[in-house]
Design an enzyme around this catalytic site. Structure first.
Site, PDB file in Angstrom:
ATOM      1  CG  HIS A  25     -21.189  82.125 -23.826  1.00 30.66           C
ATOM      2  ND1 HIS A  25     -21.910  81.099 -24.398  1.00 30.66           N
ATOM      3  CD2 HIS A  25     -21.866  82.459 -22.694  1.00 30.66           C
ATOM      4  CE1 HIS A  25     -22.984  80.824 -23.642  1.00 30.66           C
ATOM      5  NE2 HIS A  25     -22.966  81.645 -22.598  1.00 30.66           N
ATOM      6  CD  GLU A  80     -26.081  79.263 -21.983  1.00 24.56           C
ATOM      7  OE1 GLU A  80     -25.352  79.155 -20.964  1.00 24.56           O
ATOM      8  OE2 GLU A  80     -26.456  80.366 -22.420  1.00 24.56           O
ATOM      9  CD  GLU A 134     -21.570  86.098 -20.396  1.00 24.68           C
ATOM     10  OE1 GLU A 134     -21.598  85.713 -21.574  1.00 24.68           O
ATOM     11  OE2 GLU A 134     -22.551  85.997 -19.619  1.00 24.68           O
TER      12      GLU A 134
END
Lengths: 497, 497
Positions: free
Chosen positions: A268, A294, A265
Site C-alpha cells: 500500500h 488492494e 502494508e
C-alpha cells in the site's frame, strides 16, 4: 475563462484534500499515539473536520465552479479526468441531506462501539438494533446516491470502493472463481496433509522483529524520508504520499504475522509514495479504486513475499537476527507461509480460502439489498453459506460468524468484493510483469526489488487515477480483469512443480 | 431567545476549538513524528486549517450570534465572560483583512526559515529584508487591531499575550524590578564566586533520564491517561486538556537540562489538565493569559524544583539511576541548579539574570513601535543595552544577540514581557501558598505534591479564564502583580540564610 474557473476549482479542491490529510494524521495519531483520555476530544475534532469537508464538498461555490469548468473543451486528459472525479464527489455529497450524513456517521460510531463490546460476548441480540439502524441508514444513503448516479443502491456502494465494477460484472467474475476454486481447496488440503510444517520456536525479541521489518521495507524500496513504521492494534497504512504512516503489531512468540503485515502494508505504502507529486491534492492524483490499492498490497505480500525466491532472500535475515533453527529451512518456511486451512476468520485466512469468505459476504450483501434477506436472518444465512463454502458451521457462534468483521458495523457495505477483485488483479499484473521480466525471480532472491518497483511505478503508481481501473489494467496486461491468472497462480504454487 | 442564540454561539465556537485542537496535534506531530519529506504537505494542511478558522472567526454568522447573545442579560458570570472573550476574538479577527492575515503568516514562515539558515552564519544583512517585512506587517496588523480595541498598536500586541497589562503598567513594574535586580546580580555573583560546583560526570543513559523524568512528572501529579512525553528539538507543551503533549530532548553527557525542561513543561501541562472539563471548547475554559501560563511552569520549575526540599527528594532518584558520585550531594546539586552567570542567551539564563534579557527586548520593542528605533539599528541598540544590563558586548555577534530568538522572526512582538510577568506572578502565588501551607516544604522533600496541586487546581486551574488575570491574582493573594515577592525570593534563595 473556463480554464480560469477550472484552476479555481483545483485550488478549492486542494483545500479539501489538505483537510482530509489532516484527518488521516489525526486518525493515525488516535490509533498510535493518543492517550486514552482524549477519546471524546478527538471524536469531536474528527467530526468537525468531517462536517467542514462535507460543507466544502456541497458548497454552492463548488457547484458553480464545476458548471463553469465543464464548458471548457480544451482540458487535457488528466484535467478532464480530474474534473469528472470532482464532479462525481460533488454528486455523491450533495445527494445526501446533511442530517443523513450526520445520522449515518453517528449510528456507525455507536454500532462499532456496541460491536467492540458485544462481539466478545457473542451477543447478537443486543447488537441487532444498532446494526439494523446502520443498515437502514446506509441503504437510504445508497438509494439516494444511486439515484443521483443512475445506478442501483448496491451498485452505488460497490462503486464507492470498486469504481468500474458492478454487481453484474462481479457476478460473472466471482462465479468463474467459485466454480474453479471450490475443488482446488479440497485438492490442496489433501496434498498438504502429508507434509507437516515445523513451527518456529521463540521468543523473537520485538526489537529484532522491528529491525527485520525495516530491512525488508528498505529492500522493497520504501522511502523513509516520506514515511514511518509504528505500532497499532491492527496493521494499517494511512497518511499521504509524502507522509505514509504504516503500522504493525508484535508478539514475542511469533514473527511471521508482524512480518507479513509489514509486507502487505508496504505494498500500500509504495503505491502512495509512487503517486505523481504534482497531482497530490487532486482526485486524479489520488487512489480512487480500493481494488487497485488492494492489488498493490497483495501483489507485494502474496505474489512476491510468499514466494520461494523471497524466502531465499529472507532466510539469512532470519538466521542473522534469531539464530538458526530447524524451522528455518527454505522448504519449511515456504510451507509455513503457504499453509491452506479453512477457518472461521477471514483476516486469518490463507490466499486460497480467502476468496470464499469474500464471496460469502458478497452473496449476503446482495440478498440484503435486494430485500430477499432481512438483517435478523443473517446469522442463519451466514451459517448456511459457511457450511457450503468452507464446511464449517457457525451455528451459535456469531462472534466468529456474522459479527467477526468491523466493516458492516461501521457501515462499509460493498467493500468486501474489493479484496478479492484486488487479489485477482494482483495475479494478473504480476503474471504479466514476470513474463516481461523473466529474471525477476532471481532478482527477488538476491534482495533486489528495483526492477519490480520501477515497473509498478511507471505502469501503475504514476498513472494514479488518470484512467478507469479496467482501462488501466487492459493497457498494462492486454485484458480486463479475469479470474484465470489467479487460478493459474494457485495451481502453480500449491499443486504444480 | 437570546439565550438560545448564546447556546448557538457556544456550539459554533466549539467547532473553532475543535479545529484549533486538530492544528495543535498536527504541529506536535510535525515536531515529533513527521518524516522530513512531508514538510510541504504539512505546511499546506496547517495553512488551510488556519484559513478555515479565520473564516469561521470572521463569518457573518459569528457576528449575528454575538449581537443577539449580547442582548441577553440573564447570563451567569462564566457565560458573560465567555461572550466577552469570544467577542474580543471576533473584533481582532475581523479587524484584519484576509490579505493581511495571509501575508503576515507567509512572511513569518519565510522569515523563520531565513532565520534558521542565516543565524548560524551570523548573517544580519541577508536576514534584514525578511525581518523588515515581518515587522511592517505585524505593525500594520497591530495598528488595525489596536484601533478596533481602542489601544495603541504595541498595547494591542501586549494584550494578545498578557491581557490586562499595558505598556503603562509594565513600565512601572519593570522599573521597580530593574532598579532592585541590577545590584542584586553583582552581589550574587560575588558571593557565588567563592564556592565552585562539582560537575556531574556522565554518561547518563537516555533511557534512565526518560525514566527519571516520568517519575518526577508522576510525583508532580501529571495524569498519563491524558497526556504523554516525547522528544523534540526544543521542549514544549501543546495539545489540549485531555491530550497534553509534552516534549523534552536528551543528551547523554548531561541530565539537568532535560530534567528541568520536563519540570517546566509539567507546570504548563498540569495547568492544561486542571482546566474545568465542561468548558473545554470555550474561551472562558481555555487559558487566555500567557502570563498565567508561564507563571504555572515557572512556579513548578523555579519555585518548587530548584529548591532545596526538591533536591532532597530528587537526590535518591538520581543515585538510584546513575549511581552515586561527588556531584550528588544536596549542597552541590543545589549549587548546580541555582548558578547565576550573565550570558548572551536568554533561554540558557538563570532566574536572576533572565529578567534582564526580557527587559532588554521590551525596551527595544517599545522603541521600535514608537518609531524611535528603526529595524536596521537594532544590532547596535541591542549591544548598548546588553553592555548596560549584563556587561556583555554583542558587537559583531548578532547570532547570539538580536538573532538569538525565534519570536521576532516568527512575528511574535510583545510576547517577551509575559515571561517575566509570569515569573513574578509565580513568586507571588508561591509565597502566599507557602504562608498558608507552612508544611509544604517538608511535603516536597518527601515527594508529596498533592497539597500544592490541589491548591493550584482550586485557585487557578479550575478558574480558567473566568476572571481577568489581575483580578484572579488579587483574589488569591490579596494584591495585583508586584515585583516585591520575586525580589524577596531572590534575596532569600541567593543571599539569605
Amino acid at each position: 475563462m473556463a480554464i480560469k474557473k477550472y484552476q479555481q476549482l483545483k485550488k478549492y479542491y486542494a483545500r479539501i484534500s489538505h483537510l482530509q490529510y489532516a484527518q488521516r494524521i489525526l486518525m493515525w495519531d488516535e490509533a498510535v499515539m493518543m492517550p486514552e483520555g482524549a477519546q471524546e476530544a478527538r471524536a469531536s475534532a474528527v467530526a468537525t473536520l468531517n462536517l467542514t469537508i462535507h460543507r466544502m464538498l456541497t458548497a454552492k461555490r463548488m457547484k458553480s465552479l464545476i458548471d463553469q469548468a465543464r464548458h471548457d473543451d480544451t482540458l487535457e486528459t488528466w484535467d478532464a479526468m480530474n474534473l469528472k472525479l470532482i464532479e462525481k464527489k460533488y454528486i455523491r455529497s450533495v445527494s445526501l441531506p446533511s442530517w443523513l450524513a450526520e445520522e449515518s456517521a453517528k449510528a456507525a460510531i455507536l454500532c462499532e462501539q456496541a460491536w467492540r463490546k458485544l462481539r466478545p460476548e457473542n451477543n447478537w441480540k443486543d447488537f441487532l438494533p444498532f446494526f439494523e439502524k446502520v443498515f437502514n441508514l446506509v441503504r437510504e444513503a445508497a438509494e439516494r446516491e444511486g439515484q443521483a448516479l443512475g445506478m442501483t443502491a448496491y451498485d452505488a456502494l460497490l462503486d464507492l470502493y470498486a469504481p468500474g465494477f458492478s454487481q453484474k460484472n462481479i457476478d460473472i467474475i466471482f462465479s468463474q472463481l467459485k466454480q474453479a476454486l471450490h475443488p482446488l481447496v479440497t485438492q490442496i488440503i489433501g496434498r498438504q496433509s502429508d507434509d507437516a510444517a515445523v513451527a518456529p520456536v521463540g521468543p523473537f525479541p520485538v526489537e529484532s522483529q522491528r529491525n527485520l521489518g525495516l530491512a525488508v521495507m528498505n529492500a522493497l524500496c520504501f522511502d523513509f524520508t516520506r514515511g514511518r513504521l509504528d505500532i497499532s492494534h491492527h496493521p494499517f497504512c494511512s497518511g499521504g504520499p509524502s507522509d505514509v504512516r504504516m503500522t504493525t503489531r508484535y508478539t514475542e512468540h511469533e514473527f511471521l504475522s508482524s512480518l507479513f503485515g509489514i509486507c502487505h502494508e508496504t505494498g500500500h505504502a509504495l503505491y502512495e509514495q509512487g503517486l505523481p507529486g504534482v497531482w497530490v491534492d487532486q482526485p486524479v492524483g489520488q487512489i480512487d479504486s480500493m481494488v487497485m490499492h488492494e492489488s498493490q498490497s497483495l501483489l507485494i505480500e502474496m505474489e512476491v513475499c510468499r514466494s520461494m525466491p523471497f524466502i531465499k532472500y529472507l532466510q539469512p535475515l532470519l538466521v542473522q537476527r534469531f539464530g538458526d533453527q530447524p524451522a528455518f529451512t527454505f522448504e519449511n518456511l515456504f510451507r509455513l507461509v503457504t499453509r491452506v486451512t479453512p477457518g472461521y476468520i477471514r483476516v486469518d485466512a490463507d490466499e486460497v480460502t480467502y476468496p470464499m469468505h469474500v464471496m460469502l459476504r458478497y452473496e449476503l450483501e446482495k440478498a440484503l439489498f435486494s430485500g430477499e434477506l432481512s438483517i435478523q436472518d443473517l446469522p442463519a444465512a451466514w451459517n448456511d453459506l459457511m457450511v457450503r463454502y468452507l464446511g464449517l458451521s457457525t451455528a451459535g457462534n456469531v462472534k466468529n460468524g456474522v459479527m467477526q468483521d468491523v466493516h458492516w458495523p461501521g457501515g462499509a457495505f460493498g467493500y468486501f468484493p474489493a479484496y478479492t477483485l484486488g487479489r485477482m488483479m494482483a495475479a494478473q499484473l504480476f503474471t504479466v510483469f514476470s513474463e516481461r521480466h523473466p529474471h525477476s525471480s532471481g532478482e527477488v532472491q538476491s534482495g533486489k526489488f528495483n526492477h519490480l518497483h520501477n515497473w509498478l511505478s511507471e505502469n501503475i503508481y504514476q498513472a494514479a487515477s488518470s484512467l478507469p481501473v479496467q482501462e488501466l489494467l487492459t493497457r498494462i496486461t492486454g485484458k480486463p480483469l479475469e479470474a484465470g491468472y489467479f487460478l493459474d497462480h494457485i495451481r502453480a504454487r500449491y499443486l504444480g512443480g
